[in-house]
Design a protein around this motif. Structure first.
Motif, PDB file in Angstrom:
ATOM      1  N   ASP A  38       0.800  -1.218   0.000  1.00 60.76           N
ATOM      2  CA  ASP A  38       0.000   0.000   0.000  1.00 60.76           C
ATOM      3  C   ASP A  38       0.834   1.270   0.000  1.00 60.76           C
ATOM      4  O   ASP A  38       0.291   2.372  -0.054  1.00 60.76           O
ATOM      5  CB  ASP A  38      -0.963   0.012   1.186  1.00 60.76           C
ATOM      6  N   VAL A  55       4.606  -3.190   8.374  1.00 60.41           N
ATOM      7  CA  VAL A  55       4.319  -3.245   9.802  1.00 60.41           C
ATOM      8  C   VAL A  55       5.351  -4.130  10.496  1.00 60.41           C
ATOM      9  O   VAL A  55       6.073  -4.901   9.879  1.00 60.41           O
ATOM     10  CB  VAL A  55       2.894  -3.764  10.050  1.00 60.41           C
ATOM     11  N   ARG A 110      -7.054  -7.633  17.905  1.00 61.98           N
ATOM     12  CA  ARG A 110      -7.734  -8.162  16.718  1.00 61.98           C
ATOM     13  C   ARG A 110      -9.086  -8.723  17.152  1.00 61.98           C
ATOM     14  O   ARG A 110      -9.181  -9.440  18.154  1.00 61.98           O
ATOM     15  CB  ARG A 110      -6.874  -9.227  16.043  1.00 61.98           C
ATOM     16  N   HIS A 144       0.729   6.311   1.251  1.00 61.41           N
ATOM     17  CA  HIS A 144      -0.436   5.448   1.040  1.00 61.41           C
ATOM     18  C   HIS A 144      -1.019   5.673  -0.351  1.00 61.41           C
ATOM     19  O   HIS A 144      -1.427   6.785  -0.703  1.00 61.41           O
ATOM     20  CB  HIS A 144      -1.481   5.726   2.112  1.00 61.41           C
ATOM     21  N   LEU A 196      -3.403  -8.304   8.555  1.00 65.25           N
ATOM     22  CA  LEU A 196      -4.465  -7.742   7.720  1.00 65.25           C
ATOM     23  C   LEU A 196      -3.874  -6.644   6.844  1.00 65.25           C
ATOM     24  O   LEU A 196      -3.104  -5.811   7.320  1.00 65.25           O
ATOM     25  CB  LEU A 196      -5.595  -7.192   8.590  1.00 65.25           C
ATOM     26  N   ASP A 252       2.405  -6.522  13.395  1.00 63.40           N
ATOM     27  CA  ASP A 252       1.791  -7.139  12.231  1.00 63.40           C
ATOM     28  C   ASP A 252       0.558  -7.913  12.699  1.00 63.40           C
ATOM     29  O   ASP A 252       0.668  -8.934  13.370  1.00 63.40           O
ATOM     30  CB  ASP A 252       2.789  -8.074  11.546  1.00 63.40           C
ATOM     31  N   ARG A 265      -5.223  -3.981   4.812  1.00 65.94           N
ATOM     32  CA  ARG A 265      -5.732  -2.628   4.561  1.00 65.94           C
ATOM     33  C   ARG A 265      -5.658  -1.775   5.821  1.00 65.94           C
ATOM     34  O   ARG A 265      -6.157  -2.152   6.877  1.00 65.94           O
ATOM     35  CB  ARG A 265      -7.186  -2.669   4.084  1.00 65.94           C
ATOM     36  N   ARG A 266      -5.062  -0.606   5.683  1.00 63.49           N
ATOM     37  CA  ARG A 266      -4.915   0.315   6.808  1.00 63.49           C
ATOM     38  C   ARG A 266      -5.807   1.527   6.592  1.00 63.49           C
ATOM     39  O   ARG A 266      -5.857   2.089   5.498  1.00 63.49           O
ATOM     40  CB  ARG A 266      -3.455   0.747   6.923  1.00 63.49           C
ATOM     41  N   TYR A 292      -7.127  -1.971  10.773  1.00 66.35           N
ATOM     42  CA  TYR A 292      -6.647  -2.848   9.708  1.00 66.35           C
ATOM     43  C   TYR A 292      -7.729  -3.874   9.407  1.00 66.35           C
ATOM     44  O   TYR A 292      -8.394  -4.384  10.320  1.00 66.35           O
ATOM     45  CB  TYR A 292      -5.357  -3.560  10.133  1.00 66.35           C
ATOM     46  N   ARG A 293      -7.907  -4.167   8.111  1.00 69.67           N
ATOM     47  CA  ARG A 293      -8.936  -5.128   7.734  1.00 69.67           C
ATOM     48  C   ARG A 293      -8.530  -5.872   6.473  1.00 69.67           C
ATOM     49  O   ARG A 293      -7.538  -5.549   5.832  1.00 69.67           O
ATOM     50  CB  ARG A 293     -10.293  -4.433   7.549  1.00 69.67           C
ATOM     51  N   LEU A 323      -5.873   3.551  14.382  1.00 67.95           N
ATOM     52  CA  LEU A 323      -5.782   2.900  13.079  1.00 67.95           C
ATOM     53  C   LEU A 323      -6.634   1.642  13.079  1.00 67.95           C
ATOM     54  O   LEU A 323      -6.769   0.974  14.105  1.00 67.95           O
ATOM     55  CB  LEU A 323      -4.337   2.525  12.757  1.00 67.95           C
ATOM     56  N   GLU A 344      -8.435  -1.613  -3.092  1.00 60.80           N
ATOM     57  CA  GLU A 344      -9.056  -1.250  -1.816  1.00 60.80           C
ATOM     58  C   GLU A 344     -10.529  -0.894  -1.928  1.00 60.80           C
ATOM     59  O   GLU A 344     -11.197  -0.640  -0.924  1.00 60.80           O
ATOM     60  CB  GLU A 344      -8.256  -0.131  -1.150  1.00 60.80           C
TER      61      GLU A 344
END
Length: 265
Positions: free
Chosen positions: A60, A65, A107, A184, A74, A71, A76-77, A140-141, A138, A197
């Motif tokens: 990205d 990370v 998580r 990004h 995942l 880490d 996407r940030r 993440y996904r 933040l 994304e």
């Protein structure tokens, strides 16, 4: 200059007036700041860069990370929001130090799949005293299912006491990315933003929306002591956002009436 342990990052930087003036100009103002002047609120985002070599970047464009940001597995940030406390003005032309720690990382399983929530805490010092505390939230996904229905964003209020429109284009997003050293790709690589994304176009930086709101708050209320903001829906580069205030409450309304960000000073 920076040094890091796995759980702490220390960086020092000189508050260069030229960089702050460039930000003023990019936001449509006059670049009039000089050494010794107080730094406008949230302009510390222009400093304390963390450059990584090409091999140290994720897909990205962000640094990979690990270290301060664990880490979470995942890809996407997203910058979900944050809060700030202002104790003393940062002065242009002088050196400052920022200390960053990961305050929380967890998580969870959400309705649309796994999510990870990370909170970074930044403490900015100058002349031996704390000037700013910032908590950066933040999320993440996983990559999105491009065929799945999109969530319905909240509707923004229309009872504001003050409203200002701001337009965004690819040039402004590029300039803000450059000034904040934000790699990004959702902010400048439209095929990536759409096809990987799942956005409708280039995404306006959440901190850029928050920056406009903070300047609006300072103009209405005077020097800020605290500010918090939460992103609720992305604003695209070809959309005009309406920046609203009612008392100490602030928000960004998209052209279709959706709430893009809410904030309080």
């Amino acid at each position: 200059m920076q040094s890091a342990k796995s759980d702490t990052l220390r960086q020092s930087d000189v508050m260069d007036p030229a960089r702050a003036c460039a930000m003023q100009v990019a936001l449509g103002g006059a670049g009039v700041l000089q050494a010794g002047d107080p730094l406008p609120p949230f302009f510390h985002q222009l400093y304390f860069w963390s450059p990584a070599p090409p091999g140290g970047l994720g897909r990205d464009g962000h640094p990979k990370v690990g270290g301060v940001i664990p880490d979470m597995g995942l890809p996407r940030r997203m910058w979900a929001g944050g809060r700030l406390e202002f104790y003393a003005p940062l002065r242009l032309g002088a050196e400052a130090e920022r200390v960053t720690v990961c305050e929380n990382a967890v998580r969870k399983e959400g309705r649309t799949g796994p999510l990870a929530f990370v909170t970074l805490r930044h403490e900015v010092w100058q002349a031996g005293r704390p000037c700013v505390s910032e908590w950066q939230d933040l999320v993440y996904r996983e990559d999105p299912d491009l065929d799945a229905p999109r969530p319905v964003p909240p509707v923004a209020p229309v009872d504001e006491e003050e409203a200002v429109e701001h337009a965004f284009d690819a040039t402004l997003l590029f300039r803000y990315s450059a000034l904040t050293f934000n790699g990004h790709r959702i902010h400048y690589d439209q095929p990536y933003a759409r096809e990987v994304e799942g956005y409708d176009g280039l995404v306006v930086h959440g901190p850029l929306l928050a920056q406009h709101l903070m300047l609006m708050a300072e103009a209405a209320l005077g020097p800020l002591e605290r500010f918090r903001f939460r992103a609720t829906s992305p604003l695209m580069h070809d959309e005009v956002g309406t920046f609203c205030r009612k008392g100490r409450t602030f928000w960004v309304r998209g052209p279709d009436g959706r709430m893009c960000m809410e904030a309080e000073a």
